[in-house]
Structure formats: C-alpha cells, structure tokens
Design an enzyme around this catalytic site. Structure first.
Site, PDB file in Angstrom:
ATOM      1  N   VAL A 679       0.842  -1.185   0.000  1.00 31.56           N
ATOM      2  CA  VAL A 679       0.000   0.000   0.000  1.00 31.56           C
ATOM      3  C   VAL A 679       0.883   1.243   0.000  1.00 31.56           C
ATOM      4  O   VAL A 679       1.844   1.332   0.768  1.00 31.56           O
ATOM      5  CB  VAL A 679      -0.916   0.025   1.234  1.00 31.56           C
ATOM      6  CG1 VAL A 679      -1.854   1.223   1.163  1.00 31.56           C
ATOM      7  CG2 VAL A 679      -1.721  -1.253   1.329  1.00 31.56           C
ATOM      8  N   LYS A 693      -3.353   0.602  -3.450  1.00 30.19           N
ATOM      9  CA  LYS A 693      -2.916  -0.777  -3.200  1.00 30.19           C
ATOM     10  C   LYS A 693      -2.441  -1.375  -4.510  1.00 30.19           C
ATOM     11  O   LYS A 693      -3.146  -1.317  -5.516  1.00 30.19           O
ATOM     12  CB  LYS A 693      -4.091  -1.578  -2.646  1.00 30.19           C
ATOM     13  CG  LYS A 693      -3.721  -2.989  -2.321  1.00 30.19           C
ATOM     14  CD  LYS A 693      -4.571  -3.504  -1.187  1.00 30.19           C
ATOM     15  CE  LYS A 693      -3.792  -4.510  -0.376  1.00 30.19           C
ATOM     16  NZ  LYS A 693      -4.360  -4.698   0.937  1.00 30.19           N
ATOM     17  N   ASP A 807     -11.531 -11.417   5.288  1.00 25.74           N
ATOM     18  CA  ASP A 807     -10.287 -11.159   6.019  1.00 25.74           C
ATOM     19  C   ASP A 807     -10.520 -10.033   7.034  1.00 25.74           C
ATOM     20  O   ASP A 807      -9.775  -9.054   7.068  1.00 25.74           O
ATOM     21  CB  ASP A 807      -9.154 -10.832   5.038  1.00 25.74           C
ATOM     22  CG  ASP A 807      -7.784 -10.976   5.692  1.00 25.74           C
ATOM     23  OD1 ASP A 807      -7.711 -11.532   6.805  1.00 25.74           O
ATOM     24  OD2 ASP A 807      -6.789 -10.542   5.085  1.00 25.74           O
TER      25      ASP A 807
END
Ligand SMILES: *[C@@H]1O[C@H](CO)[C@@H](O)[C@H](O)[C@H]1NC(C)=O
Ligand SMILES: *[C@@H]1O[C@H](CO)[C@@H](O)[C@H](O)[C@H]1NC(C)=O
Length: 983
Positions: A679, A693, A807
């Site tokens: 990032v 990103k 996630d």
C-alpha cells in the site's frame, strides 16, 4: 427427658424419636447443602429460591424432590436463569441424589473433579450453559442413564473411558462443544442400551466404526458437522429402530449402503453436504420418511417413484446433485407438505401438481433443471407459499394469474423459461413480495398499474420479455424499490415522473424499449441511484441539469434523440461513452461529441491536454476521470511500467490522473504491506491524500506472458481480469460511512492498482498493538466496535448480494481523523481468487488468529465466517491483547484464553484492558459476551451482523456511569464529549 423416666413402655417411642433425630441431623446437613447452592447462585434472576428458607422443610423447596426418608433425590433447576459457580463438592454430599438437572442456565466456571463423587446419579444435565475447561472424569457414575452436556463450552478431550462401564446409559448428548479433535469413541459401541446419541459439532474425525451396528436400540443418531470421513458402514442397516439419522456436513463418501432400505422406521434422514454418490434406490422402502435431505452430494440416477406414495413426507431437499428423470407426480400430496428444493440437478418432466394439496406448502424451489410443461394452476391457490422459484428450466404456457397475487410470497422467480401471458392485476394482493424476477421469458401485455400496490417490492426484473404499453405512472408508490429492470421489451410512452420518488432506487435499466419524451428531471433527485441505463430508446429533449448531482457508476444514454449541451459535471471521463448516438447533443470537452456552438474549433486532444494542465496547475476541485488518455512521459519507476498497457476503470468522480497515481507507487511512499499487496500513500497536487494498493497478478505465468506478446493488448487483459473488473465494479459501488471508499482501479497485464481514500489514523491494529499505540478510552473503543459492525452489516446485508469480507481483522479496520472506523480490503480475497487460474481449487483467505474453524473443513464459507473474525476483533478491543500471544500457551488463541478465564467474576473482569477504568469494565464485559457469541464454533449459532449491531447498541456505555452533576446541570461527561467533537 431424664433417664429415670424411661420405662419399657416408652421404648418403641424412643426408637422412633431416635430415628427422627437421625433424620433431622441428616436433613440439617442436606439443608446446608441446599443453602450453599442458593448462596452460590444467588445473583440469578430467578425466584425459584424464594421457598429455600431454613424454616421450611427441604422437601418443600421448589425444584427439590425427596425420598420417603426425606433425603434429597432430585434437584431440578433447569431453565431458571441461574448464574454463578456450581458448588459440585457440596452437592455431591447429598448421598441419595439421583437427578441433577442444571441445564439451560447461565452457569460458568469449571466443572470440577468433585462431580465424580455424585456416585448415585442416574440423570445428569449440564447442557446449554457457559462452562469452560474440560469435562471431568465421571467414571464412578456407573448407574448413569442420561448424560446431557451439549452446548456448554467444554473443551479439551472428553473423558470417553469414563463411559466404559456405564452400561445402562440410554441418552448421551455431548454435541456443540469445542472439544479437541477425536476419533469416533469406541467406548460407545459397547453401550447397547443407548437410545439416542447427539454428537453433532464436537470435532469427531475418522470413520464411523462398523460396531455401530451393535447399538440396536438406537432411535436417534446425530453425528452432523464433524470431520467424519470414509463410508457409511453397512452395519448401520442393523439399526432397525432408527428414527432419526443426521450426518450432514461431514466428509462421508461412497454410496448409501446396500440394505439401507431396511431402516424402515426412519423418519428424519439428513446427509446433506457430504461426498456421497450412487443412486437413491435404497430409499424406495423408507415409506415412513417425513424429512429427506441429501443436498450437495453427488447422487445420480433417478428419484425413486415410490417417494410419490410416501404418506408422511413433508420435506424434500435434494439440491446440488446429479439427479435426472422426472419427479413422482403425487409427491407431497398426502401429508402437510412443507417444502421441496430439488434445484441444480438434471431433472425433467412436469412439476408435480399436488404438493400444496393440503394448503401448507411454504417453499417450491426447483431452479436450474430441465422441467417442462406449465406451472400447475394448483399453485395459484397455494397462499402459504413464501418462495416460488422455478427459474432456469424449460417451462412453457401461460403463468396462472393467481401466482402473481400470492399473498405471502416473498420471491417469485420464473426467469429463463419460455413462459407466456401477462402479469395480471392480481399482483396487488402480493403484499409480501420483495423480489419479482421474470426476465428472459415470453411474457407480454401491459404492466398492470396494480403493481404499485405490491408495496414490499425491492427488486423488479422484467427484462427481455415482450411487455408493451406504458410504464404505470403510479410506480413511484413503490418506496422500497431498489432495482428496476425493464430492458429489452417494447415499452412505449414516457418515463413516469413519479419514478423520482422511489427514494431507494439504486439501479434502473430501461434499455432497448421504445420510450419517448423527456428524461424526467426527478431522476436527478434519487439519492441512492448508482446505475442508470436508458440507452436505445427514443428519448428526446435535454439531459436534465439536476442529474448533475447524481454519483453514478454507470450512465448510459446512448442511441436516443437527446439534444442540447451535456451538463458540465457529466462531461467527465467516467461518462465518456455514455452519450454516443445522440446527434443533437453537444459538449465542451468530450471529444467525440459535437462542440457546443460557442466553442472554438480546437482539436479534441489539445483541448483535453489543456484542461488537464489547468487542473494540475491550479489543483482545482473540478473532477476529471481516471480514464483520461494522457501521453505519459517516461518516468523513473522502480518497476518498468509497461507503456500503454494500463486500463483504467473509475467509479467515482475523480480529481486525479492516472499518471499521478503511477508516479507515486514507489518505495518512499510505501505505508504498508499486506497479504494481497503493498500500500502506498499518494499526495495529489491539490493536497488530497489517497491510498493505493498495488496487487501483482500472482499467477501471471510465463505462458500468459508468451500469449501476451503475440496477441493484441485487449485480449491480453481480457483473459485475466474480466472477473476482477466485475468484482472491482461491485466493490466500488459500495457506499457507507464505515466502509473505505474505492475510487478506481488501474489494471495492466501483470498488476493492478486499487485507489482508495486515505485514512490518517492508520489501522486499529496499529492503535492497539504497535509502537503507534494510543490510549483508547472505552467509549472510543465502543464507537469503533459499533461503527465497524455497521460497516460489515452493510457489506453483508446492504448490498445487492452479500459481500463477504473474508479477512476481517483489526489491521483491516482503518480510522479516520475522528477515530471513526472504516472497513478496508473488503472482497479482496475474492479478487485474489478471480486473479488466479480457474483450476486452482481452494484458496484459503484470512489471517491466522481470525480464521473461523469452518475454513478447515468446508468450502461453504459465508458471512458467518466474517462474524467469527469480527468476534476476535471485539476481543482485541476489550482486552487490548493480540489474537495470538505467547501467554495464551501453545496452539491457543485469544478465544481459548478468554474462555479459560470465564471462571469467576474477578477473573472475567481481569480480562478487560487495564487502561480501562473500573467504572467501564462491566460495560466492556457486555461487549466481550457478544464477542463470545460471535466466535461460536458452529456458524449457525453465531449472530448475523445485523443482530450484532443491535446487541452492541444495547451494550452502549451507560450514560450515568460516573457522572458528576455540575452546577449548571450539565455533566462532565457531556462536556468531554463536546470537547472531543470539536477536536
Ligand atoms: C470398568 O470395569 C472394569 C472391570 O471392573 C474395571 O477394570 C475398569 O477400571 C472400569 N473402568 C472404569 C473407567 O472405571
Ligand atoms: C475428506 O476425505 C478425504 C478422503 O476421503 C481426505 O483426503 C480429505 O482430506 C478429507 N477432508 C477433510 C477436511 O477431512
């Protein structure tokens, strides 16, 4: 009484007195035991103890039953909201105790080894509580007949050898506990009196032993949601009394054993979600079946016609197999039939007409087969139906009109058939209908105005039919309508002005019709509108200026008869292709559109360059699309970016250029490294900050490279990233204050850049655990918990289809300048998967310490897996600890650690981060409890994010805690709040 008075005549009386005395002594001990129980559980919200007073006889205590001699025989305290530590040592002093029933309470702490002193117990119920630690040895209770300890938080290994000599055991229930993995306990198959076994969801692995056939008294065998593999042993066919057999969600393979048809008592059979194959012919004989569930296996062949004669059958779930042939036509016509789901097979023939004969059917799900014939008229009267889905078949004929008016139907889905006829005015009775999906048929006629009375409608998809006439002007009454698809019909007339009052609309598609008149300017006031496709009609007039306020991901007005200038804010790169085929339109800056007359005749390209230059120089706020084609000058990148190979997709109005982004992806701007990529922080010329990103296409194989070198650019990209693009498009349409905004994607052959908003306060992980840690007070933590929960709730429930994050972790919860949380990296795992080649089967997403246990054994990962991970984040917020810390011990995580401390109030309070003041610790415990629910091992036991939000709202820090009233009536805390807001 003195000795002198004793005479022979008095002796029998004395003996009686002696007995009474003994009795009294015994009783006074037992009284003490019961009073101990009362004291230990005294905080409970129950009045069962009202009668437990020392001046009352213990046999009159509520919940107590005595023997004839007055000793306690039974303690029945289940379902009494009891909480506290159970004094098992004391209880087991009750010499005559046969029954101890404490199930369905809120008891916690360890069940101590003292329990084994209750040698006379026949009935022990500790189920549905919040105990922790392992279950103690109970080998001395050889007379035990019933043992319940299910869903009670026990972990470790169950002492199976304790059961070795419990030959009288009839009922055993240990399921839904987070035990360590264990093979099927051999001790059980010797207990031949067993009637029922509940061992669902308690980590049993390996095979079912063939000795299971010894348990000939079994009427109920439940082994679902374990890791059981191998075949169903043929010996199971000896269990002639078996009434219920539950094997779903295991890893079973093979066929239904030969002779399975001998289980003629079987009423409930569920072996869904395994790898079973072969045909279903053994089911022919099971004519007592009430519920048959074999979904998601690889069964093939035909469904036995005998099923049509089963008189008690009410549920049939066979979806996701390879079944062919036709369904028995009398299926479901005998009993109070409830539901059928045979979707995703290869079934043919007609829909059985009599499944709703008794008027009880709720769901008819037969999607994706090859059913033919018409929709039987009988279902038009089946008012109990909530779901009617027969899409993707070959059904023909006219849809019976009553179908449109089913009063309880929430979804009617008949898409992709060859059905005919109109939607009738009956639809006004469809008061529960949320989704009406009829696309890709041959339906015709006018749309009935009564559709606007079907007030629950959220989605209308009538695309690709032959509907004609005008769109009802009353359509604006559908206040919940979010998606309206009318494309590819022959609708005429104008677009109703009232459509602008459907405040929930996010998606309108009316392409390929014969609509005329002007675009109503009311559309410009739809706050949630995200996609508007009116292409290929005969719309005329100007594009309403009010449409400038829309923030659309997709705008398509091509091939109409629109005239006049394109509103300035729509003249941006993102909408470059939106206006073609309207000869009357003009624009100042879209190069392929005619200049508006006041413009000079400069070449489009030069014009664009000048606009860009101006922007760069003045750092203007005026938006400019990523799509802008700019001749890139050679820059010094660490990577050699491939010239001309970037494909830019933008979804929000943008104020930066592709070049600015590409320039900034370099080492000195690196702010983070994650599983999916690095990032970078980008500071634009106008001072605005972005996070970018960079994802390398992980499976960018040499073969693809070779392909790329010989084929044109577009093909190069097409192969890789169509799925990726679709996914990015979905993600970028997501708007929520607690979700990080995705501005655009820039993709090339071998990598992709995702451009996000930048959040200055980093991640929650940084703030809790790293050297950038800061002291977060409880209210801030609570606000972060609630905000993050709302963000996830939106992803799960607020979008067209659920977006599973995959996630969730504290490093993916970013904090803005006010420490308000935003969920980041959502759906990236999916993107990663879209990026890898199709033949790679199973990609595990997630981060160690946050991964829900089901990732280990099923591919059926859903929203509940995110809920688990979110529970771990809540634990971090409360405890200030990381998910994995050395102090938890080997192979233990924060969940094990938290549960191990659930032993006493003090140790529970000690879990709370020491920086949180005492006054707030109780509040923090409320959130910890929610965290524990979220991390239930069994996904179905976890709440949905919607429920989590509600629970968190209930746990809002009490406004009155620690508040000192100041002179002017305000409070210190309010002042504090005000201060925080100003900062
Ligand atoms: C069961 O009984 C046998 C024989 O009496 C004994 O040897 C064994 O230790 C007992 N098992 C347990 C767990 O008590
Ligand atoms: C399921 O069983 C197969 C063999 O039948 C085995 O290879 C696989 O590892 C098992 N999966 C799980 C999750 O236990």
């Amino acid at each position: 009484m003195s000795a002198a008075c004793i005479s022979r005549r008095n002796l029998p009386f004395l003996f009686l007195l002696y007995l009474l005395c003994l009795f009294f002594v015994a009783n006074s001990d037992e009284l003490q035991v019961l009073l101990n129980i009362k004291t230990a559980l005294s905080n409970s919200n129950t009045n069962i103890f009202d009668s437990w007073e020392s001046n009352n006889s213990i046999c009159n205590f509520a919940g107590i039953a005595c023997n004839l001699d007055g000793s306690v025989k039974e303690i029945e305290l289940s379902k009494q909201h009891l909480t506290g530590l159970v004094p098992f040592d004391s209880i087991c002093e009750l010499q005559s105790l046969e029954k101890l029933s404490l199930g369905k309470n809120l008891l916690y702490g360890h069940v101590t080894e003292d329990l084994n002193m209750c040698v006379g117990l026949k009935y022990l119920d500790l189920g549905f509580n919040f105990f922790s630690g392992s279950f103690p040895d109970i080998s001395s209770m050889n007379g035990l007949v019933y043992l319940y300890a299910n869903a009670s938080g026990f972990s470790g290994t169950f002492p199976w050898n304790s059961l070795e000599n419990m030959t009288g055991l009839v009922g055993l229930s240990l399921g839904d506990n987070p035990f360590d993995r264990t093979p099927f306990p051999k001790e059980l198959v010797k207990l031949t009196k067993l009637n029922w076994i509940y061992l669902t969801n308690c980590s049993i692995e390996g095979q079912i032993p063939k000795e299971i056939g010894n348990l000939s008294e079994l009427i109920e065998l439940e082994l679902s949601q374990n890791y059981i593999s191998g075949e169903i042993p043929v010996e199971i066919t000896k269990l002639g009394k078996l009434w219920q057999l539950e094997l779903y969600e295991n890893n079973l393979t093979g066929t239904l054993p030969v002779g399975f048809g001998k289980l003629t008592s079987l009423e409930m059979f569920d072996a869904s979600y395994n790898h079973l194959y072969g045909d279903l012919s053994e089911l022919r004989f099971l004519n007592q079946l009430v519920s048959l569930q074999l979904a998601h296996n690889q069964f093939s062949g035909e469904i036995p016609q005998e099923l049509g004669e089963f008189k008690r059958l009410v549920n049939v779930s066979l979806y996701g197999n390879n079944l062919k042939g036709s369904l028995p036509q009398k299926l479901g016509s005998w009993a109070n039939f409830d539901f059928i789901d045979v979707s995703e097979n290869f079934l043919t023939g007609p829909i059985p007409p009599e499944m709703c004969k008794k008027g009880t059917m709720t769901q008819l799900l037969m999607l994706q087969n090859n059913f033919t014939g018409g929709i039987p008229a009988s279902y038009a009267n089946c008012t109990t139906l909530t779901r009617f889905r027969v899409s993707k078949n070959s059904l023909t004929g006219v849809v019976p009109s009553g179908i449109w008016g089913l009063p309880n139907a929430e979804i009617i889905d008949i898409a992709m058939n060859e059905l005919e006829g109109p939607i009738t005015s009956d639809i006004e009775y469809a008061k529960s209908l949320a989704q009406l999906i009829v696309s890709n048929n041959r339906l015709s006629g006018k749309l009935p105005p009564e559709i606007s009375k079907s007030s629950a409608l959220i989605l209308i998809d009538l695309g690709n039919n032959q509907f004609s006439g005008e769109i009802p002007t009353t359509i604006g009454e559908l206040k919940q309508l979010s998606s309206l698809h009318l494309e590819d019909n022959i609708l005429s007339g104008s677009i109703p002005v009232s459509l602008g009052f459907c405040g929930s609309l996010s998606d309108i598609n009316m392409a390929h019709n014969s609509l005329s008149g002007e675009i109503p300017s009311s559309l410009g006031s739809l706050p949630a509108l995200n996609s508007l496709n009116l292409s290929d009609n005969q719309l005329s007039g100007r594009i309403p200026a009010r449409m400038s306020s829309l923030k659309l991901s997709l705008l398509d007005l091509t091939n109409n008869r629109l005239t006049g200038p394109i509103p300035k804010s729509l003249s941006v790169g993102a909408y470059n292709g939106s206006f073609a085929g309207n000869d009357g339109l003009c624009s100042k800056n879209i190069k392929y559109i005619r200049r508006c007359s006041s413009e000079s005749g400069r070449s489009g390209k030069l014009n664009t360059l000048i606009v860009c230059f101006t922007m760069g120089a003045m750092a203007m706020l005026v938006s400019l699309g990523c799509f802008l084609y700019l001749k890139k000058s050679q820059k010094h990148h660490e990577r050699s970016w491939k010239e001309d190979s970037w494909d830019v997709k933008s979804f929000h109005l943008l104020s930066f250029t592709e070049e600015e982004i590409l320039d900034s992806v370099k080492q000195e701007n690196l702010i983070g490294k994650g599983g999916s990529g690095n990032v970078y922080k980008v500071v634009l010329a106008n001072g605005k900050q972005l996070a970018v990103k960079h994802i390398w296409n992980s499976h960018h194989s040499s073969s693809r490279k070779k392909l790329g070198s010989t084929t044109p650019m577009l093909t190069k990209r097409g192969g890789k990233s169509r799925e990726f693009d679709a996914e990015v498009q979905t993600l970028s349409s997501i708007r929520h204050v607690n979700v990080v905004k995705l501005y655009c994607s820039i993709t090339s052959e071998d990598s992709s850049l995702l451009v996000y908003e930048y959040l200055p306060n980093g991640s929650l992980w940084d703030r809790l655990h790293t050297n950038r840690k800061m002291v977060l007070d409880w209210e801030t933590r609570y606000d972060i918990a609630l905000g993050a929960a709302k963000g996830l709730e939106y992803l799960h429930h607020g979008c067209e289809r659920p977006v599973i994050h995959r996630d969730v972790k504290s490093s993916n919860i970013l904090l803005d300048e006010f420490l308000k949380p935003r969920i980041a990296d959502f759906g990236l795992a999916k993107i990663d998967q879209a990026n890898v080649s199709k033949d790679s089967t199973h990609v595990i997403a997630g981060t160690y310490g946050y991964i829900a246990p089901e990732y280990g054994y099923t591919i059926k990962v859903n929203e509940k897996s995110d809920v688990y991970s979110f529970g771990v984040v809540l634990m971090e917020l409360v405890t200030g600890k990381r998910p994995i810390e050395p102090e938890y011990g080997e192979n233990k995580d924060i969940l094990n650690w938290v549960c191990s401390k659930m032993t006493s109030k003090e140790s529970v309070l000690s879990l709370v981060d020491s920086t949180i003041p005492e006054a707030y610790k109780e509040e923090a415990i409320k959130v910890l409890k929610i965290a524990i629910l979220c991390t239930s091992r069994l996904p179905v036991l976890r709440p949905t994010m919607r429920t989590v939000v509600h629970m968190l709202e209930d746990a809002e820090p009490c406004k009155l805690v620690g508040i000192k009233v100041t002179k002017d009536g305000g409070s210190e805390k309010d002042e504090l709040r005000d201060k925080q807001q100003k900062i």
